[in-house]
Write an enzyme that holds these catalytic residues in place. Structure first.
Site, short mmCIF file in Angstrom:
data_model
loop_
_atom_site.label_atom_id
_atom_site.label_comp_id
_atom_site.label_asym_id
_atom_site.label_seq_id
_atom_site.Cartn_x
_atom_site.Cartn_y
_atom_site.Cartn_z
N TYR A 116 -17.73 48.24 -2.47
CA TYR A 116 -18.05 47.04 -1.69
C TYR A 116 -16.83 46.47 -0.95
CZ TYR A 116 -22.59 46.49 -4.06
OH TYR A 116 -23.86 46.64 -4.53
N GLU A 154 -15.22 -0.67 -3.65
CA GLU A 154 -15.20 0.68 -3.08
C GLU A 154 -15.67 1.62 -4.18
OE1 GLU A 154 -11.15 0.71 -1.76
OE2 GLU A 154 -11.51 -1.02 -0.48
N HIS A 187 0.81 -1.22 0.00
CA HIS A 187 0.00 0.00 0.00
C HIS A 187 0.85 1.28 0.00
CE1 HIS A 187 -3.22 -2.75 0.55
NE2 HIS A 187 -4.10 -1.89 1.02
N ARG A 232 -16.77 48.78 2.09
CA ARG A 232 -18.03 48.92 2.81
C ARG A 232 -18.58 47.57 3.27
NH1 ARG A 232 -23.28 50.24 -0.22
NH2 ARG A 232 -21.79 50.78 -1.86
#
Length: 514
Positions: free
Chosen positions: A282, A415, A87, A285
Site C-alpha cells: 500500500y 467566556e 494581559h 501502490r
C-alpha cells in the site's frame, strides 16, 4: 514562488503567498488609500462615543467580567495601557521571527478594514515596526484562541509603548531601545486601541497559515520521496494510470497520480504489472489515495486561512453606519477545527513515508543489503534512522489529537467555551516539522538504495534525477558509518527541503500539481 516588489494591504485580498513574501522575504507592506480613509472614518465614531460618554464595551467599560464597570472619559487612555500590561502574561519559547512578522502583518490588515476604531497613527506605528524589522518577543503559549489571542498579542503591543522586549537586527533588547534604534516613536494608546490591537485571531492564524504553506510544499516533497522510493524498490507504475483515478475522481488523488508518473518519466528502475510482481504494498501502490487525501485536506485549510487573513476579528465592531456592535468575531473556532485537520493531513504524510522507509531498509521486504550498508554487523547503516522516524511519527499521533474539542471556561464563566485554536495551530506546525524530518530520512535512504543498484545500468526518471542530484550534492553515498555521524547527514537533507532547493530543482524539470 512569485516575486513581489511590495504588498498593498486593502484588508480584502491578502493571499498566503503575499503573507510569506512579507514575513519570510522582507517584502515591504503598505496601506492602500482606501484603507487609510476607512481607518480615519472609523476612528471618528469612537471619538464621538468617548466625548458623549456612551456606554460601549471596552471603550467606556472594563473587559470580560468587568464589562459591568463604567470607565470615565478621563480614564479611557489608562484603561487601554492597563489592558496591555495585565494581559501580557504569555509563557514559553518566543515565536519565530516569521510568525511574529505574520502576526504584525495580519493585525495591520485586519485593522485596515476600518471596523475597529483605531487611530491611523497607531496602525502606521505597527506597520513601521514590521517594515523596519522591530520584532516583538512573543511567547508562544498562553492563548485560549477566544477573546482573541489576548496574551500573545499584548506582547506584540508592548514595544509600541516602549515596554517589553523586541528583536532588532538580530539582537534582543528592550522594546524602548529597539524602537529608538529603528527611529520609530513610541505611542500612548487612546480609547479602544488596546482592545483593537489584541482582540483578534492573528496569532493562531499566523502560526497555522505558515504551517499550511509549509505543508503544501511538503506534500510535493512527499511525492518526490515516494517516486524515489518507488524506483529504489523497482515498484510498479500501473497503479498510477489516470484511468484508475478519474473513476474515483478526488482531486488530490488524480493530481498525485499524475505527479508520480511525471516524476518517474523515462525511468528504467520502475516496472510494470507482473514484470517482477503483481502489485506493490500500500505504501507504494496507494500513494495517490493517501497523499491525495492530505492534499485535499490542506487545500481546504488554505481556503479557510485566506478567508481569515482578510477578516475582522475585533470586538466590538464599529460599523460604517456608526453603530458599535458587541459580538464574537474574535472566537477562534472557525480556524481551530481546520488547523486540527491540517495536523491530521500532515501526520499521514509522515506515517506513509516511515512505512516506505521501512521497506527500503528491511531485507525481509526487499532485495537490497540489510539496512542499506555494505558491512552489516560491523556497521548498522540506516537501522536507527527508522527508529528516529518512528518516534517522530508516534509523536505526531499524539499531537494530532484535536485541540478544538477541548475548552476551559474563563473570565468568571463569561467566556464559557473557548476554541484552543492557538494550540491547534502550534501542534499542526510541530507535526509539519516532524513530517519534514521523516521525509528527509526517506529521501536519503532511497538515494542510498538507488546507489546499490548503480552497477545495473538503470536510469532515473525526469524528476527524480533532479532530486537525486540535489540530495547527493548535500550528502554522499555512505560507504561505512565509522567516519560519519548520521544526524549531520540527515540535517543536510532536511535543509535542502527547508530552503526550497530540492523542490526548485525538481520543478525546473517537471511541474508538480497540488
Amino acid at each position: 514562488m512569485k516575486e513581489f516588489k511590495e504588498v498593498v494591504l486593502t484588508g480584502n485580498d491578502l493571499t498566503l503567498e503575499e503573507l510569506v513574501a512579507v514575513t519570510r522575504h522582507n517584502v515591504k507592506a503598505v496601506l492602500s488609500e482606501e484603507t487609510i480613509k476607512n481607518i480615519e472614518d472609523s476612528r471618528k465614531i469612537i471619538d464621538d462615543i468617548v466625548e458623549n460618554e456612551r456606554v460601549i464595551y471596552g471603550v467606556t467599560t472594563g473587559f470580560g467580567e468587568f464589562s459591568k464597570v463604567s470607565i470615565s472619559k478621563e480614564d479611557c487612555k489608562t484603561l487601554q495601557e492597563n489592558l496591555i500590561r495585565s494581559h501580557a502574561c504569555g509563557y514559553g519559547d518566543p515565536l519565530t521571527t516569521d510568525i511574529v512578522r505574520s502576526i504584525m502583518l495580519t493585525r495591520v490588515n485586519a485593522l485596515s478594514k476600518g471596523y475597529s476604531g483605531i487611530r491611523l497613527m497607531t496602525v502606521q506605528t505597527l506597520l513601521a515596526m514590521l517594515n523596519k524589522g522591530v520584532h516583538p518577543i512573543i511567547p508562544e503559549k498562553g492563548s485560549l484562541g477566544a477573546s482573541g489571542d489576548l496574551a500573545p498579542l499584548a506582547h506584540m503591543v508592548l514595544p509600541m509603548l516602549g515596554l517589553g522586549e523586541a528583536e532588532y537586527q538580530g539582537t534582543v533588547m528592550t522594546g524602548k531601545e529597539a524602537m529608538e534604534k529603528a527611529g520609530i516613536p513610541t505611542i500612548q494608546l487612546d480609547a479602544k486601541e488596546g482592545l483593537a490591537l489584541i482582540n483578534g485571531t492573528q496569532v493562531l492564524t499566523s502560526v497555522g497559515a505558515l504551517a499550511t504553506y509549509d505543508a503544501i510544499e511538503l506534500l510535493k516533497v512527499g511525492d518526490i520521496a515516494a517516486a524515489l522510493s518507488l524506483e529504489a524498490l523497482r515498484g510498479i507504475t500501473d497503479a498510477f494510470d489516470e484511468r484508475l483515478h478519474v473513476i474515483r475522481n478526488h482531486h488530490g488523488q488524480v493530481v498525485t497520480a499524475r505527479n508520480m508518473l511525471k516524476l518517474v518519466e523515462g525511468s528504467t528502475y520502475t516496472t510494470r504489472q507482473a514484470e517482477l510482481r503483481v502489485q506493490d504494498a500500500y505504501s507504494l501502490r496507494c500513494v495517490p489515495q493517501i497523499h491525495g487525501a492530505s492534499k485535499d485536506t490542506i487545500s481546504y485549510v488554505k481556503s479557510k486561512v485566506e478567508i481569515e487573513l482578510n477578516s475582522v476579528t475585533d470586538n466590538p465592531i464599529v460599523t460604517r453606519e456608526g453603530d458599535v456592535i458587541s459580538g464574537g468575531n474574535f472566537h477562534g473556532e472557525p480556524m481551530a477545527q481546520p488547523f486540527d485537520f491540517l495536523g491530521i493531513g500532515a501526520a499521514e504524510i509522515a506515517n506513509v513515508s516511515e512505512r516506505r522507509l521501512e521497506r527500503l531498509i528491511n531485507p525481509q521486504l526487499n532485495d537490497l543489503p540489510a539496512f542499506l550498508t555494505k558491512h552489516g554487523g560491523l556497521n548498522s547503516g540506516y537501522m536507527i534512522t527508522q527508529y528516529a522516524a518512528a518516534a517522530l511519527v508516534s509523536e505526531n499521533k499524539i499531537l494530532a489529537h484535536p485541540a478544538s474539542v477541548d475548552s476551559i471556561p474563563s473570565s468568571a464563566n463569561q467566556e464559557d467555551l473557548v476554541s484552543m485554536g492557538t494550540i491547534a495551530a502550534r501542534t499542526a506546525r510541530d507535526i509539519v516539522s516532524n513530517a519534514k524530518r521523516v521525509l528527509a530520512t526517506e529521501l536519503m535512504a532511497a538515494c542510498q538504495a538507488i546507489d546499490f543498484r548503480a552497477d545495473k545500468g538503470f536510469k532515473l526518471g525526469k524528476g527524480t534525477q533532479k532530486a537525486y542530484d540535489v540530495i547527493r550534492e548535500a550528502s554522499k553515498f555512505i560507504e561505512v558509518d565509522t567516519d560519519i555521524q548520521m544526524y549531520q547527514e540527515l540535517n543536510k537533507v532536511t535543509e535542502v527541503i527547508t530552503n526550497g532547493k530540492l523542490l526548485k530543482a525538481v520543478e525546473s524539470a517537471v511541474e508538480l500539481e497540488y
